[in-house]
Scaffold this motif. Structure first.
Motif, PDB file in Angstrom:
ATOM      1  N   VAL A 287       0.841  -1.206   0.000  1.00 12.51           N
ATOM      2  CA  VAL A 287       0.000   0.000   0.000  1.00 12.51           C
ATOM      3  C   VAL A 287       0.873   1.251   0.000  1.00 12.51           C
ATOM      4  O   VAL A 287       0.596   2.227  -0.719  1.00 12.51           O
ATOM      5  CB  VAL A 287      -0.943  -0.015   1.220  1.00 12.51           C
ATOM      6  N   GLU A 288       1.934   1.224   0.773  1.00 11.06           N
ATOM      7  CA  GLU A 288       2.842   2.362   0.822  1.00 11.06           C
ATOM      8  C   GLU A 288       3.477   2.617  -0.540  1.00 11.06           C
ATOM      9  O   GLU A 288       3.604   3.764  -0.978  1.00 11.06           O
ATOM     10  CB  GLU A 288       3.926   2.093   1.873  1.00 11.06           C
ATOM     11  N   MET A 289       3.856   1.554  -1.219  1.00 12.05           N
ATOM     12  CA  MET A 289       4.453   1.700  -2.551  1.00 12.05           C
ATOM     13  C   MET A 289       3.428   2.224  -3.551  1.00 12.05           C
ATOM     14  O   MET A 289       3.752   3.068  -4.404  1.00 12.05           O
ATOM     15  CB  MET A 289       5.010   0.357  -3.014  1.00 12.05           C
ATOM     16  N   LEU A 290       2.191   1.743  -3.453  1.00 11.73           N
ATOM     17  CA  LEU A 290       1.149   2.213  -4.362  1.00 11.73           C
ATOM     18  C   LEU A 290       0.884   3.704  -4.169  1.00 11.73           C
ATOM     19  O   LEU A 290       0.710   4.445  -5.144  1.00 11.73           O
ATOM     20  CB  LEU A 290      -0.137   1.418  -4.149  1.00 11.73           C
ATOM     21  N   GLY A 295       1.186   9.407  -7.439  1.00  9.73           N
ATOM     22  CA  GLY A 295       1.266  10.818  -7.785  1.00  9.73           C
ATOM     23  C   GLY A 295       0.519  11.720  -6.821  1.00  9.73           C
ATOM     24  O   GLY A 295       0.557  12.953  -6.959  1.00  9.73           O
ATOM     25  N   ILE A 296      -0.154  11.150  -5.846  1.00  9.51           N
ATOM     26  CA  ILE A 296      -0.851  11.958  -4.832  1.00  9.51           C
ATOM     27  C   ILE A 296       0.191  12.599  -3.920  1.00  9.51           C
ATOM     28  O   ILE A 296       1.061  11.888  -3.403  1.00  9.51           O
ATOM     29  CB  ILE A 296      -1.827  11.101  -4.013  1.00  9.51           C
ATOM     30  N   VAL A 304      -6.895  10.755   1.731  1.00  8.42           N
ATOM     31  CA  VAL A 304      -7.446   9.775   0.788  1.00  8.42           C
ATOM     32  C   VAL A 304      -7.669   8.440   1.491  1.00  8.42           C
ATOM     33  O   VAL A 304      -8.724   7.808   1.344  1.00  8.42           O
ATOM     34  CB  VAL A 304      -6.494   9.604  -0.415  1.00  8.42           C
ATOM     35  N   ALA A 305      -6.671   8.020   2.269  1.00 16.11           N
ATOM     36  CA  ALA A 305      -6.827   6.773   3.023  1.00 16.11           C
ATOM     37  C   ALA A 305      -7.941   6.895   4.053  1.00 16.11           C
ATOM     38  O   ALA A 305      -8.685   5.930   4.290  1.00 16.11           O
ATOM     39  CB  ALA A 305      -5.516   6.425   3.717  1.00 16.11           C
ATOM     40  N   GLY A 306      -8.077   8.070   4.669  1.00 22.43           N
ATOM     41  CA  GLY A 306      -9.142   8.286   5.642  1.00 22.43           C
ATOM     42  C   GLY A 306     -10.517   8.105   5.034  1.00 22.43           C
ATOM     43  O   GLY A 306     -11.430   7.565   5.684  1.00 22.43           O
ATOM     44  N   GLY A 355       0.007   2.737   5.714  1.00 24.85           N
ATOM     45  CA  GLY A 355       0.695   2.901   4.439  1.00 24.85           C
ATOM     46  C   GLY A 355       0.565   4.280   3.839  1.00 24.85           C
ATOM     47  O   GLY A 355       1.366   4.666   2.982  1.00 24.85           O
ATOM     48  N   SER A 356      -0.419   5.052   4.294  1.00 19.19           N
ATOM     49  CA  SER A 356      -0.650   6.381   3.732  1.00 19.19           C
ATOM     50  C   SER A 356       0.056   7.484   4.508  1.00 19.19           C
ATOM     51  O   SER A 356       0.204   8.593   4.003  1.00 19.19           O
ATOM     52  CB  SER A 356      -2.149   6.683   3.703  1.00 19.19           C
TER      53      SER A 356
END
Length: 608
Positions: A287-290, A295-296, A304-306, A355-356
């Motif tokens: 998830v961290e890599m994604l 680009g966010i 976004v994760a929230g 991850g975010s």
């Protein structure tokens, strides 16, 4: 690796007998008293225990404040009744509540921007501090990390406060230890005691807290560390209880009976937990890599994760926060399809949160996930093997400890936590069996806990909190000699004999006209009768292409000697320029390594 500078340590640069104008004798007496206290702390073990107890009380106070504030945030932001747990609520009070984690993500983003501008250095956690920096931590950084965990957890991110509890306790401990100028090993013990105190106070579990300090922060159990760590955790738990912080015991069915042969399916549960633990750790990294490739902008990723976490909470609020309340709901409730769904959603929510860029830990989240996993395992056994009669509640408790060991580490830590949560000594033995199987399987197949896995991703080779910092600090630059004998490579053997008679030097370093390293010559070899005095000294040069660099640590230097099969090697500033800066002998390297290793061994309690 040089660690971030710790908070300034108060020092007195004046001579001991100097007093500033106007201060007079009282200032001198105060300085003498401070010096006497510091000396006493360094010399007497009981003084370290007293400091640990005081520090534990402070850590217990800080952990209690963190727990109460985040509970108040949950009640205010999610419209809960006083005392209600967020993850135990049946449903969100309003669909608009999905925006609360988004607001928390925006807050984390603003904090990230502020830190990028005003405090750019990376934060050092207790494991890294003890492994690399001899227990040196910044209290200011620890406070910042604790506040970040409170924001993340308070707004519903699927993470626990354990990272904050551990960080603030260890930060207070390091600050006190540096003030008293404790020795390296004593400071490491105190930092472990501080982290243990914070965790123990939050869970109302002094034994679990103590072994958390031993297994995860200090890296070993030793007699010298026992008294300070236990004093800190007991002190912290007593303060927390005085302040009203109390964790309800985990209720399991009263008629649960565990048979000796049940150890076999429990051990298999441990293997399952190992696989799930590795999957979760790799998912968090994925998830961290994604997010990194999306680009966010980094400050917007938590928001976004929230939104994702909030959307998952529409199905069940049990995915929110750390899962304290949900754990009590799930352990002795029936096995239904929703358990599997919540299990998957909680894993996803936790991976999205950490991850975010939300700050927090997977300590209690792994306990909750382990309980769900064990419960599903117990339900499957009941369907496939009805005669076994292994209660799913027992599997839930065993899975809780096993999965937490796979992710966090510390088999005894998690076993004592289960013991203190369930008050069931017999059941704890089965939990320990599952935990040992999980720990062994994860170490054999993966090799890391969650925290050390993240160190690995950053390029560090830390496998635990064992002190390897001394090895990095013992560099070639610290060990080399700079008074080496040099001789021009263009010179003759006869001239070298004249300059260095037998017995004057053992080794001579050849340099070229620019002062660059050109090889080593043994003086005995130069005086051998078979060599023509008119020949160039460079003909006797050895190890022209084997060199050391000042930044190499003692282990790297020992490997270089072994590869070169040399007794001495030159030290150059850079392989390209080859400018000579020193000379180092293999015997000296091995002696220094043995001395430091002996100090480390004594620090582990091998000798009193």
């Amino acid at each position: 690796m040089a660690g971030p500078p710790a908070d300034p340590v108060p020092t007195d640069s004046r001579p001991a007998d100097a007093t500033p104008a106007g201060d007079g004798a009282p200032a001198s007496a105060l300085g003498g008293l401070i010096a006497s206290v510091r000396a006493s702390v360094r010399e007497r073990e009981v003084a370290l225990v007293v400091i640990a107890a005081v520090m534990g009380a402070l850590a217990g106070l800080a952990a209690s404040a963190m727990s109460q504030i985040t509970q108040w945030m949950h009640e205010a932001l999610f419209q809960l009744a006083p005392g209600d747990r967020l993850s135990a609520t049946p449903e969100l009070a309003s669909p608009w509540m999905v925006l609360v984690p988004v607001a928390g993500g925006l807050a984390m983003g603003l904090i990230t921007l502020a830190l990028q501008r005003w405090r750019r250095r990376s934060f050092v956690d207790p494991i890294e501090a003890n492994a690399l920096h001899g227990g040196r931590m910044s209290l200011t950084d620890s406070i910042i990390v604790s506040l970040q965990t409170m924001v993340s957890n308070g707004f519903g991110a699927s993470l626990g406060l354990e990272a904050g509890y551990s960080q603030i306790g260890a930060g207070i401990a390091s600050r006190l230890g540096l003030s008293f100028r404790l020795r390296r090993n004593d400071l490491r013990i105190l930092v472990g005691a501080g982290a243990a105190a914070g965790i123990g106070a939050a869970f109302d579990a002094p034994l679990m807290g103590a072994f958390y300090g031993f297994e995860i922060i200090i890296g070993s159990y030793s007699i010298p560390a026992a008294a300070p760590v236990l004093a800190a955790t007991v002190s912290a738990v007593m303060v927390a209880r005085l302040l009203g912080v109390h964790v309800d015991p985990l209720n399991i069915p009263l008629d649960v009976v565990v048979q000796p042969l049940d150890i076999l399916p429990i051990a298999l549960l441990g293997l399952l937990a190992a696989g799930v633990a590795v999957l979760i750790m790799r998912l968090v990294t994925g998830v961290e890599m994604l997010f990194g490739k999306s680009g966010i902008p980094a400050p917007l990723r938590p928001a976004v994760a929230g939104l994702g976490v909030g959307a998952l909470a529409l199905y069940s609020p049990q995915v929110l926060s750390d899962g304290h309340g949900a754990l009590h709901l799930q352990v002795d409730s029936p096995v239904v399809l929703s358990v599997a769904i919540i299990f998957g959603l909680k894993i996803l929510a936790s991976a999205l949160s950490i991850g975010s860029g939300f700050r927090g830990g997977l300590f209690f989240a792994s306990l909750f996930l382990g309980a769900l996993m064990g419960k599903l395992y117990g339900g499957a056994l009941a369907m496939l093997w009805p005669s076994l009669q292994l209660d799913p509640a027992v599997c839930a408790v065993a899975g809780m400890g096993a999965l937490a060991v796979g992710i966090i580490g510390g088999p005894l830590t998690m076993t004592f936590l289960v013991l203190e949560m369930t008050r069931d000594l017999a059941l704890s033995g089965y939990v320990l069996a599952a935990a040992v199987v999980t720990s062994l399987a994860v170490r054999e197949t993966f090799g890391y806990s969650f925290s050390t896995w993240r160190f690995h991703l950053r390029g560090e080779s830390i496998r635990g909190a064992q002190d390897v910092g001394w090895m990095r600090e013992l560099t070639v630059a610290r060990m080399m000699r700079t008074d080496m004998a040099t001789f021009a490579e263009q010179g003759t053997i006869g001239a070298l004999r004249t300059a260095f008679p037998l017995g004057a030097r053992r080794m001579v370093v050849l340099v070229d006209g620019a002062g660059a390293y050109a090889g080593l010559v043994r003086v005995v070899e130069a005086h051998a009768a078979e060599h023509d005095p008119a020949e160039a000294a460079s003909r006797l040069a050895t190890h022209r292409d084997h060199m050391l660099l000042p930044a190499m640590n003692v282990k790297e230097a020992a490997l270089a000697f072994d590869a070169a099969q040399a007794e001495d090697l030159a030290v150059v500033d850079d392989p390209a320029t080859r400018r000579l800066v020193g000379l180092l002998g293999e015997a000296h390297v091995l002696r220094r390594y043995a001395e430091e290793l002996d100090k480390a061994r004594k620090g582990l309690g091998a000798e009193a």
